[in-house]
Design a protein around this motif. Sequence first.
Motif, PDB file in Angstrom:
ATOM      1  N   VAL A 286       0.857  -1.185   0.000  1.00 47.13           N
ATOM      2  CA  VAL A 286       0.000   0.000   0.000  1.00 47.13           C
ATOM      3  C   VAL A 286       0.893   1.234   0.000  1.00 47.13           C
ATOM      4  CG1 VAL A 286      -1.830   1.236   1.231  1.00 47.13           C
ATOM      5  CG2 VAL A 286      -1.707  -1.252   1.358  1.00 47.13           C
ATOM      6  N   VAL A 287       0.588   2.191  -0.873  1.00 53.91           N
ATOM      7  CA  VAL A 287       1.332   3.454  -0.913  1.00 53.91           C
ATOM      8  C   VAL A 287       0.372   4.614  -0.702  1.00 53.91           C
ATOM      9  CG1 VAL A 287       3.141   2.538  -2.423  1.00 53.91           C
ATOM     10  CG2 VAL A 287       1.117   3.626  -3.429  1.00 53.91           C
ATOM     11  N   HIS A 288       0.911   5.788  -0.426  1.00 53.14           N
ATOM     12  CA  HIS A 288       0.092   6.984  -0.297  1.00 53.14           C
ATOM     13  C   HIS A 288      -0.571   7.278  -1.635  1.00 53.14           C
ATOM     14  CE1 HIS A 288      -0.968  11.221   0.400  1.00 53.14           C
ATOM     15  NE2 HIS A 288      -0.917  10.910   1.695  1.00 53.14           N
ATOM     16  N   LYS A 289      -1.771   7.816  -1.601  1.00 52.29           N
ATOM     17  CA  LYS A 289      -2.515   8.053  -2.840  1.00 52.29           C
ATOM     18  C   LYS A 289      -1.796   9.021  -3.777  1.00 52.29           C
ATOM     19  CE  LYS A 289      -5.508  11.808  -1.117  1.00 52.29           C
ATOM     20  NZ  LYS A 289      -4.949  12.830  -2.021  1.00 52.29           N
ATOM     21  N   ASP A 290      -0.895   9.855  -3.240  1.00 53.68           N
ATOM     22  CA  ASP A 290      -0.151  10.806  -4.068  1.00 53.68           C
ATOM     23  C   ASP A 290       1.152  10.234  -4.612  1.00 53.68           C
ATOM     24  OD1 ASP A 290      -2.092  12.738  -3.574  1.00 53.68           O
ATOM     25  OD2 ASP A 290      -1.048  13.516  -1.804  1.00 53.68           O
ATOM     26  N   SER A 291       1.449   8.986  -4.259  1.00 55.51           N
ATOM     27  CA  SER A 291       2.699   8.375  -4.704  1.00 55.51           C
ATOM     28  C   SER A 291       2.692   8.130  -6.207  1.00 55.51           C
ATOM     29  CB  SER A 291       2.925   7.045  -3.976  1.00 55.51           C
ATOM     30  OG  SER A 291       4.057   6.376  -4.481  1.00 55.51           O
ATOM     31  N   LYS A 292       3.845   8.300  -6.823  1.00 56.09           N
ATOM     32  CA  LYS A 292       3.991   8.014  -8.252  1.00 56.09           C
ATOM     33  C   LYS A 292       4.369   6.558  -8.499  1.00 56.09           C
ATOM     34  CE  LYS A 292       5.142  12.714  -9.793  1.00 56.09           C
ATOM     35  NZ  LYS A 292       4.672  13.367  -8.559  1.00 56.09           N
ATOM     36  N   ILE A 293       4.553   5.805  -7.420  1.00 54.68           N
ATOM     37  CA  ILE A 293       4.845   4.378  -7.560  1.00 54.68           C
ATOM     38  C   ILE A 293       3.631   3.670  -8.140  1.00 54.68           C
ATOM     39  CG2 ILE A 293       5.314   2.254  -6.264  1.00 54.68           C
ATOM     40  CD1 ILE A 293       6.932   3.994  -4.308  1.00 54.68           C
ATOM     41  N   ALA A 294       3.846   2.901  -9.209  1.00 55.87           N
ATOM     42  CA  ALA A 294       2.727   2.311  -9.945  1.00 55.87           C
ATOM     43  C   ALA A 294       2.554   0.821  -9.724  1.00 55.87           C
ATOM     44  CB  ALA A 294       2.896   2.594 -11.444  1.00 55.87           C
ATOM     45  N   GLN A 295       3.629   0.127  -9.379  1.00 55.39           N
ATOM     46  CA  GLN A 295       3.543  -1.320  -9.206  1.00 55.39           C
ATOM     47  C   GLN A 295       4.511  -1.766  -8.125  1.00 55.39           C
ATOM     48  OE1 GLN A 295       4.349  -2.689 -13.143  1.00 55.39           O
ATOM     49  NE2 GLN A 295       6.518  -2.173 -13.082  1.00 55.39           N
ATOM     50  N   SER A 296       4.319  -2.988  -7.651  1.00 57.48           N
ATOM     51  CA  SER A 296       5.088  -3.475  -6.515  1.00 57.48           C
ATOM     52  C   SER A 296       6.593  -3.460  -6.768  1.00 57.48           C
ATOM     53  CB  SER A 296       4.633  -4.892  -6.147  1.00 57.48           C
ATOM     54  OG  SER A 296       3.254  -4.911  -5.815  1.00 57.48           O
ATOM     55  N   SER A 297       7.013  -3.761  -7.986  1.00 53.64           N
ATOM     56  CA  SER A 297       8.444  -3.796  -8.286  1.00 53.64           C
ATOM     57  C   SER A 297       9.096  -2.425  -8.172  1.00 53.64           C
ATOM     58  CB  SER A 297       8.683  -4.372  -9.687  1.00 53.64           C
ATOM     59  OG  SER A 297       8.010  -3.604 -10.666  1.00 53.64           O
ATOM     60  N   ASP A 298       8.297  -1.364  -8.217  1.00 55.78           N
ATOM     61  CA  ASP A 298       8.831  -0.004  -8.094  1.00 55.78           C
ATOM     62  C   ASP A 298       9.282   0.318  -6.666  1.00 55.78           C
ATOM     63  OD1 ASP A 298       8.258   0.406 -10.764  1.00 55.78           O
ATOM     64  OD2 ASP A 298       6.340   1.390 -10.381  1.00 55.78           O
ATOM     65  N   LEU A 299       9.060  -0.596  -5.729  1.00 52.17           N
ATOM     66  CA  LEU A 299       9.444  -0.362  -4.338  1.00 52.17           C
ATOM     67  C   LEU A 299      10.897  -0.720  -4.060  1.00 52.17           C
ATOM     68  CD1 LEU A 299       6.206  -1.673  -2.600  1.00 52.17           C
ATOM     69  CD2 LEU A 299       6.917   0.708  -2.872  1.00 52.17           C
ATOM     70  N   GLU A 300      11.632  -1.079  -5.082  1.00 53.38           N
ATOM     71  CA  GLU A 300      13.049  -1.389  -4.938  1.00 53.38           C
ATOM     72  C   GLU A 300      13.771  -0.217  -4.260  1.00 53.38           C
ATOM     73  OE1 GLU A 300      16.475  -3.793  -5.359  1.00 53.38           O
ATOM     74  OE2 GLU A 300      14.392  -4.309  -5.883  1.00 53.38           O
ATOM     75  N   GLY A 301      14.453  -0.531  -3.153  1.00 51.06           N
ATOM     76  CA  GLY A 301      15.236   0.469  -2.454  1.00 51.06           C
ATOM     77  C   GLY A 301      14.439   1.445  -1.605  1.00 51.06           C
ATOM     78  N   LYS A 302      13.133   1.251  -1.484  1.00 49.06           N
ATOM     79  CA  LYS A 302      12.279   2.194  -0.749  1.00 49.06           C
ATOM     80  C   LYS A 302      12.185   1.837   0.735  1.00 49.06           C
ATOM     81  CE  LYS A 302      11.159   4.499  -4.480  1.00 49.06           C
ATOM     82  NZ  LYS A 302      11.632   5.882  -4.689  1.00 49.06           N
ATOM     83  N   VAL A 303      11.595   2.760   1.515  1.00 50.62           N
ATOM     84  CA  VAL A 303      11.396   2.559   2.950  1.00 50.62           C
ATOM     85  C   VAL A 303      10.029   1.900   3.155  1.00 50.62           C
ATOM     86  CG1 VAL A 303      11.251   3.635   5.216  1.00 50.62           C
ATOM     87  CG2 VAL A 303      12.807   4.571   3.479  1.00 50.62           C
ATOM     88  N   ILE A 304      10.033   0.723   3.723  1.00 50.17           N
ATOM     89  CA  ILE A 304       8.830  -0.104   3.831  1.00 50.17           C
ATOM     90  C   ILE A 304       8.451  -0.295   5.295  1.00 50.17           C
ATOM     91  CG2 ILE A 304       7.778  -2.323   3.253  1.00 50.17           C
ATOM     92  CD1 ILE A 304       8.623  -0.650   0.815  1.00 50.17           C
ATOM     93  N   GLY A 305       7.177  -0.117   5.608  1.00 49.47           N
ATOM     94  CA  GLY A 305       6.667  -0.338   6.951  1.00 49.47           C
ATOM     95  C   GLY A 305       5.919  -1.652   7.054  1.00 49.47           C
ATOM     96  N   VAL A 306       6.155  -2.381   8.137  1.00 50.17           N
ATOM     97  CA  VAL A 306       5.478  -3.661   8.366  1.00 50.17           C
ATOM     98  C   VAL A 306       5.184  -3.821   9.847  1.00 50.17           C
ATOM     99  CG1 VAL A 306       6.534  -4.860   6.399  1.00 50.17           C
ATOM    100  CG2 VAL A 306       7.688  -4.871   8.617  1.00 50.17           C
TER     101      VAL A 306
END
Length: 278
Positions: A128-148
């Motif tokens: 799940v990303v913020h609605k304003d995020s430009k990330i379009a697909q799961s693979s775009d999360l490479e190198g990003k900060v992820i919360g779990v």
Amino acid sequence: MNKITTTIAAAAAAVAPVAFSSAANAGEVLDRVLANKTLTVAVGTDWGPLSHLDNTGKVAGYDVDIANAIAKYLGVQTKFVTPGWDVITAGKWQGRWDVAMGAMAPTKARAEVFDFPSLYYWVPEVAVVHKDSKIAQSSDLEGKVIGVASGTAVEAYANQTLEPAWENSKPVEYQFKPGQVKTYTSTNVALDDLRLGDGVRLDAVLTDDTIARDSIKAGYPAKVLEPTLFSSPGAIAILPGDKELHNKIGAAMKELKDSGELTKISIKWYGADYTAEK
């Protein structure tokens, strides 16, 4: 287990520890349950439709209804306690509860600590990303900060250490490698950080699909990415060593499944049947 509810509340049940080892002795737990005529069940107060506090302050949800059905099958009553998920997954129950709900994913690491008498919940895990995020697909999360949420299957996924242990499971294919994984006490806390803005504290939160969509319905400014990350079952958990309790819970759940009652409970809380793998 990942967690959120539209009304976030917290309540902790203080239960005095008693002298029980972390592993059950053969028949000991079931004998105690039958002698006391009480099945003590660990659930959550903010796990969304799985379990939450209703407007009267009582626990309610899918897990609660199932636990009550198991207790009825055993001829006993239920007592609900609400330890944190991290306390449940540590495995040092010390007799404070007999069964843990929460749809625990039966991974190889957890199979060394717990016994899983029944799988009862299947749902895909998503990002799940913020609605304003430009990330379009799961693979775009490479190198990003992820919360779990700490102690969940999605935490293992984010750290690329997820090893399924359920029947007919397939090796996990990782769609990205995070730059940083931030753990939280529950998914709703992670989503609270995400709602602060795209990239302010998090780029994405990993959780199950039902929780993600419930959060959006509740007003969280978020969107679900495609494709899904993986699908895993949720299991009822007990400590190992009590075959009799394992068999009784398994028999109770089989009766619920065969009668269609488990599906009815799922539809009641989710509007869909999540009781079997799709």
